[in-house]
Design a protein around this motif. Structure first.
Motif, PDB file in Angstrom:
ATOM      1  N   VAL A  97       0.866  -1.180   0.000  1.00 58.59           N
ATOM      2  CA  VAL A  97       0.000   0.000   0.000  1.00 58.59           C
ATOM      3  C   VAL A  97       0.902   1.229   0.000  1.00 58.59           C
ATOM      4  N   ILE A  98       0.842   1.996  -1.081  1.00 56.56           N
ATOM      5  CA  ILE A  98       1.677   3.205  -1.182  1.00 56.56           C
ATOM      6  C   ILE A  98       0.980   4.347  -0.466  1.00 56.56           C
ATOM      7  N   ASN A  99       1.661   4.898   0.532  1.00 57.62           N
ATOM      8  CA  ASN A  99       1.103   6.005   1.318  1.00 57.62           C
ATOM      9  C   ASN A  99       1.464   7.370   0.742  1.00 57.62           C
ATOM     10  N   ASN A 100       2.677   7.478   0.238  1.00 56.69           N
ATOM     11  CA  ASN A 100       3.146   8.758  -0.287  1.00 56.69           C
ATOM     12  C   ASN A 100       4.290   8.504  -1.266  1.00 56.69           C
ATOM     13  N   PRO A 101       4.323   9.202  -2.410  1.00 55.70           N
ATOM     14  CA  PRO A 101       3.359  10.220  -2.852  1.00 55.70           C
ATOM     15  C   PRO A 101       2.004   9.604  -3.211  1.00 55.70           C
ATOM     16  N   LYS A 102       0.997  10.443  -3.258  1.00 57.87           N
ATOM     17  CA  LYS A 102      -0.348   9.984  -3.577  1.00 57.87           C
ATOM     18  C   LYS A 102      -0.619  10.140  -5.071  1.00 57.87           C
ATOM     19  N   TYR A 132      12.498   0.003  -4.928  1.00 61.72           N
ATOM     20  CA  TYR A 132      11.606   1.009  -5.509  1.00 61.72           C
ATOM     21  C   TYR A 132      12.322   1.752  -6.625  1.00 61.72           C
ATOM     22  N   TYR A 133      11.508   2.333  -7.502  1.00 62.94           N
ATOM     23  CA  TYR A 133      12.030   3.075  -8.648  1.00 62.94           C
ATOM     24  C   TYR A 133      11.154   4.290  -8.871  1.00 62.94           C
ATOM     25  N   ILE A 134      11.771   5.401  -9.218  1.00 60.80           N
ATOM     26  CA  ILE A 134      11.038   6.572  -9.694  1.00 60.80           C
ATOM     27  C   ILE A 134      11.377   6.718 -11.169  1.00 60.80           C
ATOM     28  N   ILE A 135      10.347   6.664 -11.997  1.00 59.56           N
ATOM     29  CA  ILE A 135      10.516   6.561 -13.442  1.00 59.56           C
ATOM     30  C   ILE A 135       9.896   7.768 -14.120  1.00 59.56           C
ATOM     31  N   ASN A 136      10.593   8.281 -15.116  1.00 60.78           N
ATOM     32  CA  ASN A 136      10.082   9.383 -15.920  1.00 60.78           C
ATOM     33  C   ASN A 136       8.925   8.861 -16.767  1.00 60.78           C
ATOM     34  N   ALA A 137       7.716   9.357 -16.518  1.00 63.82           N
ATOM     35  CA  ALA A 137       6.534   8.827 -17.209  1.00 63.82           C
ATOM     36  C   ALA A 137       6.548   9.104 -18.710  1.00 63.82           C
ATOM     37  N   VAL A 169       6.471   8.127 -12.167  1.00 61.06           N
ATOM     38  CA  VAL A 169       5.861   6.905 -11.643  1.00 61.06           C
ATOM     39  C   VAL A 169       6.701   6.421 -10.464  1.00 61.06           C
ATOM     40  N   PHE A 170       6.025   6.156  -9.341  1.00 58.97           N
ATOM     41  CA  PHE A 170       6.682   5.564  -8.175  1.00 58.97           C
ATOM     42  C   PHE A 170       6.308   4.086  -8.159  1.00 58.97           C
ATOM     43  N   LYS A 171       7.302   3.209  -8.308  1.00 62.03           N
ATOM     44  CA  LYS A 171       7.071   1.774  -8.450  1.00 62.03           C
ATOM     45  C   LYS A 171       7.802   1.006  -7.350  1.00 62.03           C
ATOM     46  N   ILE A 172       7.103   0.048  -6.735  1.00 61.55           N
ATOM     47  CA  ILE A 172       7.681  -0.779  -5.683  1.00 61.55           C
ATOM     48  C   ILE A 172       7.543  -2.251  -6.071  1.00 61.55           C
ATOM     49  N   ILE A 173       8.615  -3.010  -5.857  1.00 63.18           N
ATOM     50  CA  ILE A 173       8.586  -4.458  -6.078  1.00 63.18           C
ATOM     51  C   ILE A 173       9.022  -5.142  -4.781  1.00 63.18           C
ATOM     52  N   ALA A 174       8.153  -6.009  -4.252  1.00 64.71           N
ATOM     53  CA  ALA A 174       8.473  -6.744  -3.026  1.00 64.71           C
ATOM     54  C   ALA A 174       8.370  -8.236  -3.293  1.00 64.71           C
ATOM     55  N   GLN A 175       9.214  -8.997  -2.632  1.00 66.64           N
ATOM     56  CA  GLN A 175       9.230 -10.452  -2.800  1.00 66.64           C
ATOM     57  C   GLN A 175       9.274 -11.106  -1.430  1.00 66.64           C
ATOM     58  N   ASP A 176       8.560 -12.239  -1.287  1.00 69.09           N
ATOM     59  CA  ASP A 176       8.641 -12.942  -0.015  1.00 69.09           C
ATOM     60  C   ASP A 176       9.675 -14.061  -0.093  1.00 69.09           C
ATOM     61  N   LYS A 182       5.230  -9.111  -5.778  1.00 66.23           N
ATOM     62  CA  LYS A 182       4.115  -8.211  -6.046  1.00 66.23           C
ATOM     63  C   LYS A 182       4.692  -6.856  -6.458  1.00 66.23           C
ATOM     64  N   THR A 183       4.023  -6.197  -7.404  1.00 65.17           N
ATOM     65  CA  THR A 183       4.429  -4.874  -7.871  1.00 65.17           C
ATOM     66  C   THR A 183       3.275  -3.899  -7.676  1.00 65.17           C
ATOM     67  N   ALA A 184       3.603  -2.694  -7.227  1.00 66.44           N
ATOM     68  CA  ALA A 184       2.596  -1.649  -7.102  1.00 66.44           C
ATOM     69  C   ALA A 184       3.194  -0.348  -7.625  1.00 66.44           C
ATOM     70  N   ASN A 185       2.385   0.492  -8.239  1.00 66.95           N
ATOM     71  CA  ASN A 185       2.892   1.780  -8.707  1.00 66.95           C
ATOM     72  C   ASN A 185       1.786   2.825  -8.730  1.00 66.95           C
ATOM     73  N   ILE A 186       2.196   4.059  -8.622  1.00 64.42           N
ATOM     74  CA  ILE A 186       1.277   5.194  -8.743  1.00 64.42           C
ATOM     75  C   ILE A 186       1.956   6.268  -9.601  1.00 64.42           C
ATOM     76  N   THR A 187       1.147   7.156 -10.153  1.00 61.23           N
ATOM     77  CA  THR A 187       1.653   8.274 -10.958  1.00 61.23           C
ATOM     78  C   THR A 187       1.418   9.571 -10.193  1.00 61.23           C
ATOM     79  N   PHE A 188       2.428  10.437 -10.179  1.00 60.82           N
ATOM     80  CA  PHE A 188       2.301  11.725  -9.502  1.00 60.82           C
ATOM     81  C   PHE A 188       3.011  12.790 -10.340  1.00 60.82           C
ATOM     82  N   TYR A 189       2.884  14.040  -9.920  1.00 59.02           N
ATOM     83  CA  TYR A 189       3.401  15.155 -10.713  1.00 59.02           C
ATOM     84  C   TYR A 189       4.384  15.982  -9.891  1.00 59.02           C
ATOM     85  N   VAL A 190       5.403  16.461 -10.569  1.00 61.40           N
ATOM     86  CA  VAL A 190       6.403  17.336  -9.943  1.00 61.40           C
ATOM     87  C   VAL A 190       6.311  18.711 -10.575  1.00 61.40           C
TER      88      VAL A 190
END
Length: 199
Positions: A97-102, A132-137, A169-176, A182-190
């Motif tokens: 669950v990505i809390n920030n950025p929204k 985690y990765y911050i990617i140029n959209a 894009v803020f992208k997270i990859i977690a492995q057990d 599991k991968t999760a990502n959100i898009t935000f603006y700067v």
């Protein structure tokens, strides 16, 4: 007859193939029957013919199951029903669950990167960290920052002032520890542009 199995009780992330091996020291084995049931179900009665049993559960889930089986020989002697040990399978990846950025929000300056990462299956988060990765959209092959979010706080920071205004894009990859990921990502603006005052 006497039938044995090769089931093990260790947790795994893939299906398990059970071999039911029937032997008879006097005559010969005729037919082996089996059935499969989960721990939250009533024990079943063996009725499927075969010596190989594929035991699994759906992707994204965790299950605990048994195989019940028995064999008869060529003169009609029927074996007492047996159970395998509990077969444990975890195909459930971590929860992110990505809390920030929204998603969809505008940010400037130093941005806190924060998430809650858990695993409700039997596996634990591998090495207690997630990539985690911050990617140029506008150019998804361009990663402007990468790092690790580490338990128990799962946070880091990124200074957006060093980058061109735009969409990221803020992208997270977690492995057990069982290999489920599991991968999760959100898009935000700067937007670090200073407003211009007109007098």
């Amino acid at each position: 007859p006497n039938t044995t199995d090769n089931a093990t009780s260790d947790w795994r992330s893939t299906n398990m193939t059970i071999f039911l091996n029937c032997t008879d020291n006097i005559t010969a084995c005729n037919v082996t029957l089996y059935c499969v049931y989960a721990t939250d179900e009533f024990p079943c009665t063996p009725g499927i013919v075969g010596n190989y049993v594929d035991v699994g559960c759906n992707n994204g889930s965790t299950c605990r199951k048994y195989v019940r089986y028995r064999s008869n020989d060529t003169v009609g002697n029927l074996e007492t029903i047996k159970n395998t040990t509990m077969i444990r399978i975890d195909k459930e990846g971590p929860s992110i669950v990505i809390n920030n950025p929204k998603s969809g929000y505008n940010y400037s300056g130093v941005i806190t990167l924060s998430a809650n990462i858990t695993d409700s299956g039997i596996g634990q988060i591998l090495n207690n960290n997630a990539s985690y990765y911050i990617i140029n959209a506008s150019n998804l092959s361009e990663t402007v920052k990468s790092g690790n979010l580490t338990s128990p706080y799962w946070n880091d920071t990124w200074n957006s002032s060093n980058y061109t205004n735009g969409t990221f894009v803020f992208k997270i990859i977690a492995q057990d520890t069982l290999g489920n990921s599991k991968t999760a990502n959100i898009t935000f603006y700067v937007d670090n542009q200073v407003p211009t005052a007109i007098i």
